[in-house]
Scaffold this motif. Structure first.
Motif, PDB file in Angstrom:
ATOM      1  N   ALA A 134      12.621   9.446  -7.858  1.00 58.33           N
ATOM      2  CA  ALA A 134      12.517   8.823  -6.249  1.00 58.33           C
ATOM      3  C   ALA A 134      13.707   9.020  -5.718  1.00 58.33           C
ATOM      4  N   ALA A 135      14.923   8.549  -6.086  1.00 58.08           N
ATOM      5  CA  ALA A 135      16.773   9.147  -5.917  1.00 58.08           C
ATOM      6  C   ALA A 135      16.860  10.222  -4.782  1.00 58.08           C
ATOM      7  N   MET A 136      15.804  11.812  -5.847  1.00 58.06           N
ATOM      8  CA  MET A 136      15.819  12.718  -5.498  1.00 58.06           C
ATOM      9  C   MET A 136      15.003  12.823  -4.358  1.00 58.06           C
ATOM     10  N   ALA A 189       6.768   8.235  -6.705  1.00 52.47           N
ATOM     11  CA  ALA A 189       7.934   8.061  -6.163  1.00 52.47           C
ATOM     12  C   ALA A 189       7.623   6.887  -4.659  1.00 52.47           C
ATOM     13  N   ASP A 190       6.138   7.713  -3.654  1.00 46.92           N
ATOM     14  CA  ASP A 190       5.901   7.120  -2.821  1.00 46.92           C
ATOM     15  C   ASP A 190       5.841   5.477  -3.678  1.00 46.92           C
ATOM     16  N   ASP A 191       4.732   5.512  -4.652  1.00 44.32           N
ATOM     17  CA  ASP A 191       5.253   4.033  -4.742  1.00 44.32           C
ATOM     18  C   ASP A 191       6.312   2.646  -4.791  1.00 44.32           C
ATOM     19  N   LEU A 192       7.110   3.584  -5.695  1.00 47.44           N
ATOM     20  CA  LEU A 192       8.143   3.156  -5.817  1.00 47.44           C
ATOM     21  C   LEU A 192       8.796   2.735  -3.711  1.00 47.44           C
ATOM     22  N   THR A 222       1.049  -1.049   0.232  1.00 46.90           N
ATOM     23  CA  THR A 222      -0.146   0.156  -0.173  1.00 46.90           C
ATOM     24  C   THR A 222       0.749   1.223  -0.080  1.00 46.90           C
ATOM     25  N   SER A 223       0.753   1.922  -0.780  1.00 46.67           N
ATOM     26  CA  SER A 223       1.584   2.816  -0.908  1.00 46.67           C
ATOM     27  C   SER A 223       0.652   4.089  -0.172  1.00 46.67           C
ATOM     28  N   ALA A 224       1.512   5.475   0.180  1.00 44.47           N
ATOM     29  CA  ALA A 224       1.254   6.511   1.168  1.00 44.47           C
ATOM     30  C   ALA A 224      -0.461   6.549   0.863  1.00 44.47           C
ATOM     31  N   ASP A 225      -1.205   7.376  -0.547  1.00 43.28           N
ATOM     32  CA  ASP A 225      -2.099   7.918  -0.014  1.00 43.28           C
ATOM     33  C   ASP A 225      -3.208   6.758   0.081  1.00 43.28           C
ATOM     34  N   GLY A 226      -2.465   5.103  -0.111  1.00 47.87           N
ATOM     35  CA  GLY A 226      -3.555   3.762   0.079  1.00 47.87           C
ATOM     36  C   GLY A 226      -4.017   3.700  -1.052  1.00 47.87           C
ATOM     37  N   THR A 227      -3.383   3.752  -2.261  1.00 44.52           N
ATOM     38  CA  THR A 227      -2.945   2.503  -3.485  1.00 44.52           C
ATOM     39  C   THR A 227      -2.591   1.312  -3.435  1.00 44.52           C
TER      40      THR A 227
END
Length: 260
Positions: free
Chosen positions: A102-104, A73-76, A5-10
């Protein structure tokens, strides 16, 4: 297949195969985790643990209205966490842009392997209004037109090639990925005319490109490697016209990823 689960709930779907150092693969535009199968197999054969995943609005993963590059980026980050960490991230095309972004943002990617990232350093590509135009096609129930516009204006395919794809049924097959074209354009716009001072990441960076690829991608790959301190440019002759050769790509990673 597993989910996280990603940060936004996805909900994000991913699969891990093999044993060894973990390499997370980030796909490019108009592709799903299944399309990374040959790369995953080559990495597994080379002694790695390969993780493939469906970016949001693709395949078995979910979506959230008006998603942003930060959400991707949150998904990764969520996939890396669920996989128990990453020794490296291999991103191709817009997936390379996502890996770098995402690394940035501080996502613990491990070593970065960026394959032909379409970074528009000179600002000569599509305009800022494109995501909204693509979203309008999707909202109007015209996903094929979103894909067609993305192929012509973002990827740069000739109109006759896009229309041939329509006639052959290719556009219809890609229509379920239409929403993801909105996210890919938002992502690439986020790094448009990127300030080199923003490209200071702690991970080691290897930029890969074929000897024969589209001129824009050749220039973007070379430019990225030149403006990032310590980045290495590797020309992979086996990769032709924006198609990373699985075995050759796995070999490059094996030669540069330190043993644990």
């Amino acid at each position: 297949m597993s989910t996280t689960t990603s940060a936004d709930g996805t909900t994000i779907s991913f699969t891990a195969t093999g044993e060894g150092r973990t390499v997370v693969i980030v796909n490019g535009a108009l592709s799903t985790a299944a399309d990374a199968g040959p790369l995953s197999d080559a990495l597994t054969d080379a002694g790695f643990r390969a993780v493939v995943w469906d970016r949001r609005a693709r395949g078995a993963s979910g979506d959230h209205p008006d998603s942003t590059p930060k959400d991707e980026a949150d998904d990764l980050a969520a996939v890396i966490d669920a996989a128990g960490g990453a020794d490296a991230v291999l991103g191709h095309s817009s997936g390379a842009v996502l890996a770098l972004y995402a690394a940035m943002r501080g996502v613990p990617t491990g070593a970065l392997f960026l394959s032909e990232p379409p970074i528009d350093f000179d600002g000569s590509g599509f305009g800022d209004e494109m995501p909204e135009r693509l979203q309008a096609f999707v909202d109007a129930g015209r996903p094929e037109e979103a894909v067609a516009s993305f192929q012509r204006e973002a990827i740069g395919l000739p109109a006759e090639m896009v229309e041939a794809g329509r006639a052959s049924g290719q556009l219809a097959a890609l229509a379920p990925l239409a929403q993801s074209t909105v996210y890919d354009t938002r992502l690439t716009l986020r790094l448009k005319q990127v300030d080199p001072t923003l490209l200071d990441v702690s991970a080691s960076v290897t930029v890969l490109r074929g000897a024969q690829t589209f001129p824009f991608l050749l220039a973007a790959s070379d430019r990225l490697a030149s403006v990032m301190d310590g980045a290495e440019l590797v020309v992979v002759p086996e990769s032709v016209m924006h198609r990373p050769d699985p075995a050759a790509t796995a070999r490059v990673i094996a030669e540069r990823l330190p043993e644990l």
